[in-house]
Design a protein around this motif. Sequence first.
Motif, short mmCIF file in Angstrom:
data_model
loop_
_atom_site.label_atom_id
_atom_site.label_comp_id
_atom_site.label_asym_id
_atom_site.label_seq_id
_atom_site.Cartn_x
_atom_site.Cartn_y
_atom_site.Cartn_z
N LYS A 19 8.28 -1.52 11.46
CA LYS A 19 8.68 0.36 11.40
C LYS A 19 7.72 0.57 10.59
O LYS A 19 6.68 -0.26 9.60
CB LYS A 19 10.29 0.97 11.05
CG LYS A 19 11.08 0.51 12.56
CD LYS A 19 10.90 1.69 12.87
CE LYS A 19 12.06 1.29 14.12
NZ LYS A 19 12.25 2.46 15.06
N SER A 20 7.05 1.88 9.98
CA SER A 20 6.30 2.48 8.82
C SER A 20 7.33 3.61 8.26
O SER A 20 7.51 4.37 9.50
CB SER A 20 4.96 2.83 9.77
OG SER A 20 3.84 1.70 10.57
N LEU A 21 6.43 4.40 6.85
CA LEU A 21 7.09 4.88 6.70
C LEU A 21 5.79 6.04 6.28
O LEU A 21 4.71 5.08 6.05
CB LEU A 21 7.28 4.52 5.45
CG LEU A 21 8.66 3.97 4.96
CD1 LEU A 21 8.75 3.60 3.54
CD2 LEU A 21 9.85 4.93 5.73
N PRO A 61 6.12 -7.97 -1.85
CA PRO A 61 5.73 -8.70 -0.52
C PRO A 61 4.84 -8.75 0.68
O PRO A 61 4.78 -7.39 0.35
CB PRO A 61 6.87 -9.25 -0.68
CG PRO A 61 7.73 -9.12 -1.66
CD PRO A 61 7.05 -7.49 -2.38
N SER A 62 4.75 -9.50 0.64
CA SER A 62 3.65 -8.85 2.24
C SER A 62 3.91 -9.00 3.12
O SER A 62 3.63 -8.03 4.10
CB SER A 62 3.14 -10.23 2.98
OG SER A 62 3.91 -12.04 2.82
N ARG A 63 6.04 -8.25 3.19
CA ARG A 63 6.59 -8.16 4.74
C ARG A 63 6.37 -6.32 4.59
O ARG A 63 6.55 -5.50 5.50
CB ARG A 63 7.88 -8.56 4.29
CG ARG A 63 8.63 -7.99 2.88
CD ARG A 63 9.88 -8.76 3.47
NE ARG A 63 11.05 -8.32 1.88
CZ ARG A 63 10.77 -9.47 0.90
NH1 ARG A 63 10.28 -10.12 0.94
NH2 ARG A 63 11.67 -8.58 -0.10
N PHE A 64 5.41 -5.78 3.00
CA PHE A 64 5.37 -4.45 3.13
C PHE A 64 3.44 -4.12 2.81
O PHE A 64 2.85 -5.24 2.24
CB PHE A 64 5.97 -3.68 1.15
CG PHE A 64 6.95 -3.74 1.56
CD1 PHE A 64 7.93 -4.83 0.91
CD2 PHE A 64 7.24 -2.49 1.37
CE1 PHE A 64 9.20 -4.72 0.40
CE2 PHE A 64 8.95 -2.67 1.13
CZ PHE A 64 10.06 -3.98 1.23
N SER A 65 3.04 -3.84 4.29
CA SER A 65 1.76 -3.36 3.78
C SER A 65 1.46 -2.00 3.92
O SER A 65 1.84 -1.36 4.70
CB SER A 65 1.27 -3.93 4.96
OG SER A 65 -0.55 -3.83 5.46
N PHE A 75 -0.01 5.41 4.30
CA PHE A 75 1.15 4.74 5.37
C PHE A 75 1.57 3.36 4.45
O PHE A 75 1.30 2.67 3.96
CB PHE A 75 0.57 4.22 6.49
CG PHE A 75 0.39 5.33 7.73
CD1 PHE A 75 -0.89 5.88 7.25
CD2 PHE A 75 1.19 6.25 7.95
CE1 PHE A 75 -1.07 6.67 8.10
CE2 PHE A 75 0.56 6.89 9.28
CZ PHE A 75 -0.23 7.26 8.84
N LEU A 76 3.09 2.63 4.97
CA LEU A 76 3.65 1.99 4.18
C LEU A 76 4.57 0.91 5.43
O LEU A 76 5.24 1.69 5.80
CB LEU A 76 4.93 1.50 3.01
CG LEU A 76 5.68 0.41 2.63
CD1 LEU A 76 3.74 0.19 1.77
CD2 LEU A 76 6.36 0.81 1.70
#
Lengths: 117, 115
Positions: A19-21, A61-65, A75-76
Amino acid sequence: ETGVTQTPRHLVMGMTNKKSLKCEQHLGHNAMYWYKQSAKKPLELMFVYSLEERVENNSVPSRFSPECPNSSHLFLHLHTLQPEDSALYLCASSREPGTHKDTGELFFGEGSRLTVL
Amino acid sequence: AQSVAQPEDQVNVAEGNPLTVKCTYSVSGNPYLFWYVQYPNRGLQFLLKYITGDNLVKGSYGFEAEFNKSQTSFHLKKPSALVSDSALYFCAVRDGRSSASKIIFGSGTRLSIRP
């Protein structure tokens, strides 16, 4: 109305979802920020973009881009998150730090409440 | 390294009484100091700041803060509290004005005003 809009306001996702914020600012600022706010912890600075370049990455952590396609949007992107990533994610913007336009303060959005199941 | 401390997790005040929310800081250069307020399920809202000039700074909603360099403090005050002031308050500090300086937030103080 702060001039910084975050969507969605609430998000529930499983650990395998992507998903994205999204954050959008209408203040003409050149710097944008992602903060994480967890219960009973200080605000954690995650990422900083200035003039669309990433200038700060606080061992996230790389799970957040993050992605900053222009100075008004941030965007996150979220992928394979853990339950401990559940938190309020706050976006903020400011004038370009270190310049004569820099007034110092940050302007925050209302936040995106993320729950990871 | 810069740091900011809010020694009280919670402050309880009766409506109409004066309130103080404490903040101390540590920076190597000239401090930029800020107070923010957060209402439930909302983002942080800027209240006031000290950059330079008068030590007493006035901000939104009748709040003020006093910069005390010798005590490295920046306490938030209001002469007469309102129930609507109940919220979470954050003190923040930035070490100077360079492009590399970042804003560091305290852990927050929950202010509760009883009618």
